[in-house]
Design an enzyme around this catalytic site. Structure first.
Site, PDB file in Angstrom:
ATOM      1  N   GLU A  95      -6.246   5.520  13.267  1.00  0.00           N
ATOM      2  CA  GLU A  95      -7.208   4.646  13.947  1.00  0.00           C
ATOM      3  C   GLU A  95      -7.924   5.294  15.129  1.00  0.00           C
ATOM      4  OE1 GLU A  95      -3.320   3.855  16.113  1.00  0.00           O
ATOM      5  OE2 GLU A  95      -3.936   4.152  14.027  1.00  0.00           O
TER       6      GLU A  95
ATOM      7  N   ARG B 150       0.836  -1.193   0.000  1.00  0.00           N
ATOM      8  CA  ARG B 150       0.000   0.000   0.000  1.00  0.00           C
ATOM      9  C   ARG B 150       0.876   1.250   0.000  1.00  0.00           C
ATOM     10  NH1 ARG B 150      -3.705  -1.324   5.143  1.00  0.00           N
ATOM     11  NH2 ARG B 150      -1.721  -2.258   5.772  1.00  0.00           N
TER      12      ARG B 150
ATOM     13  N   TYR C  13      -1.328   4.964  10.342  1.00  0.00           N
ATOM     14  CA  TYR C  13      -1.748   4.043  11.396  1.00  0.00           C
ATOM     15  C   TYR C  13      -0.592   3.864  12.378  1.00  0.00           C
ATOM     16  CZ  TYR C  13      -5.864   2.581   8.708  1.00  0.00           C
ATOM     17  OH  TYR C  13      -7.055   2.554   8.028  1.00  0.00           O
TER      18      TYR C  13
ATOM     19  N   HIS D 224      -1.303   2.364  16.174  1.00  0.00           N
ATOM     20  CA  HIS D 224      -1.620   1.264  17.097  1.00  0.00           C
ATOM     21  C   HIS D 224      -0.614   1.206  18.252  1.00  0.00           C
ATOM     22  CE1 HIS D 224      -4.642  -0.162  14.283  1.00  0.00           C
ATOM     23  NE2 HIS D 224      -3.755  -0.165  13.313  1.00  0.00           N
TER      24      HIS D 224
ATOM     25  N   ASP E 134      -3.405  -6.022  15.588  1.00  0.00           N
ATOM     26  CA  ASP E 134      -2.767  -4.702  15.581  1.00  0.00           C
ATOM     27  C   ASP E 134      -2.818  -4.056  16.961  1.00  0.00           C
ATOM     28  OD1 ASP E 134      -1.660  -4.132  13.052  1.00  0.00           O
ATOM     29  OD2 ASP E 134      -3.641  -3.845  12.203  1.00  0.00           O
TER      30      ASP E 134
ATOM     31  N   LYS F 242       1.392   2.267   7.223  1.00  0.00           N
ATOM     32  CA  LYS F 242       1.727   1.543   8.453  1.00  0.00           C
ATOM     33  C   LYS F 242       2.646   2.361   9.349  1.00  0.00           C
ATOM     34  CE  LYS F 242       0.566  -1.793   9.708  1.00  0.00           C
ATOM     35  NZ  LYS F 242      -0.644  -2.032  10.560  1.00  0.00           N
TER      36      LYS F 242
END
Length: 372
Positions: A118, A15, A94, A96, A270, A75
């Protein structure tokens, strides 16, 4: 604003933070974009497409990080990328963090402004930047779960939908949110026997209205979870606490009580995973067997369908990227409380309560961090 898009470096992560179409939109609004060479090549977005859209393509991640005021990724930054972050630089991706103390510590030390996809919210209490990937992960969970049930993958050798005269597989989904709902939809489409367990009665009511008698719903009690998981062929973990670590709903003893060759797909990995036996895996080695049960715990599941995932993610993130770039991060977050909920780390402080609570770190409210 000058926005940077590095190539993702996580294992089998194809991605990309911005598509050429998103770059064109940003350039149209007066912003500049610098993209690392090959950033989108894995899903058919070559350097020429980015240049045509108005981006400047550079040779390595170092040049992207050195030039950009805001880094847009998919990520969490890997260690070599963290070393490139600087004080006051905006990181939008993201994160996490509740399940990753080491990353949180590194971002604190970097003094960067880390805004996590998120934890951005919306007026309905949803998570608009997590939802697209939850949709993908929920649908994928059934695909990979069905594959893992095959004998050569270590599974029990059950066809998810069965055949006439032979019962369908029993699928238990823990959590009825976006990921769980999409998993249920796919599993029912494959004619499995599907049960969703959730602690929200209003949500169970909504699922009942949406799917009718085809879907079985249960309120989340220890007894219900233990009985259903022990009898399941496929368990999908889809629980979520925004910004926080996933609760451990499935103990090791319960995994031990499952059928040999049953499968767990833990979408919650995650955020640490909702099973005691879950540990992060990669697309290179996606599964392992523990207590006789096949576990699939890939931390970037949507990367397997990277082109679809990138386009879906960009649809959701682009308006926020435009707002931050146009208004500046302080004003953008001050004006929009939902975007402000995305602020996780700011100037060496933890600005999200769930992240601070799970990691046992001091908490600075986002409103205070914006003033300092």
């Amino acid at each position: 604003m000058l926005i940077g898009v590095p190539k993702e470096t996580k294992t089998h992560e194809y991605r990309v933070g911005l598509t050429p179409g998103s770059v064109r939109e940003l350039v149209h609004h007066g912003h500049r974009v610098v993209v690392e060479t090959g950033a989108g090549a894995g899903i058919g977005f070559d350097d020429a497409a980015y240049e045509t859209a108005g981006a400047r393509v550079v040779g390595d991640a170092g040049a992207v990080f050195a030039a950009a005021e805001m880094i847009v990724k998919v990520k969490e930054p890997q260690p070599p990328e963290i070393a490139l972050l600087r004080r006051g630089q905006i990181l939008f991706t993201y994160l996490h963090l509740a399940a990753d103390r080491e990353l949180a510590a590194a971002l604190i030390a970097s003094q960067a402004v880390a805004i996590a996809y998120e934890t951005v919210t919306d007026a309905r209490g949803g998570l608009p930047l997590l939802a697209p990937m939850s949709e993908v992960a929920g649908r994928m969970a059934v695909q990979v779960g069905a594959h893992c049930l095959e004998k050569e993958q270590g599974g029990i050798g059950v066809l998810l939908g069965g055949v006439p005269g032979v019962p369908a597989a029993k699928v238990v989904i823990l959590g009825g949110g976006v990921a769980g709902t999409n998993a249920a939809r796919m599993a029912m489409g494959m004619e499995a026997y599907v049960t969703v367990i959730d602690r929200s009665l209003p949500r169970l009511y909504e699922l009942d209205l949406q799917f009718g008698a085809q879907l079985h719903t249960l309120y989340a009690t220890m007894e219900n979870i233990e009985r259903e998981v022990a009898a399941a062929d496929l368990v999908i973990g889809a629980v979520l606490i925004p910004g926080g670590a996933a609760p451990k709903l499935v103990s090791r003893a319960l995994v031990r009580a499952m059928k040999p060759g049953a499968v767990i797909v833990d979408i919650s990995i995650d955020q640490g995973g909702c099973c005691e036996t879950s540990r992060p895996t990669t697309h290179a080695q996606p599964t392992y067997i523990d207590e006789g049960v096949v576990h699939y715990c890939v931390t970037n599941m949507p990367a397997a369908v990277a082109r679809t995932s990138t386009q879906a993610l960009n649809n959701a993130t682009l308006p926020f990227v435009l707002t931050i770039a146009t208004e500046g991060w302080r004003r953008a977050l001050a004006v929009d409380p939902h975007l402000r909920d995305g602020l996780n780390i700011c100037g060496g402080r933890v600005a999200h309560p769930a992240v601070a609570g799970d990691l046992g770190l001091p908490f600075t409210p986002a409103e205070q961090a914006l003033r300092e």
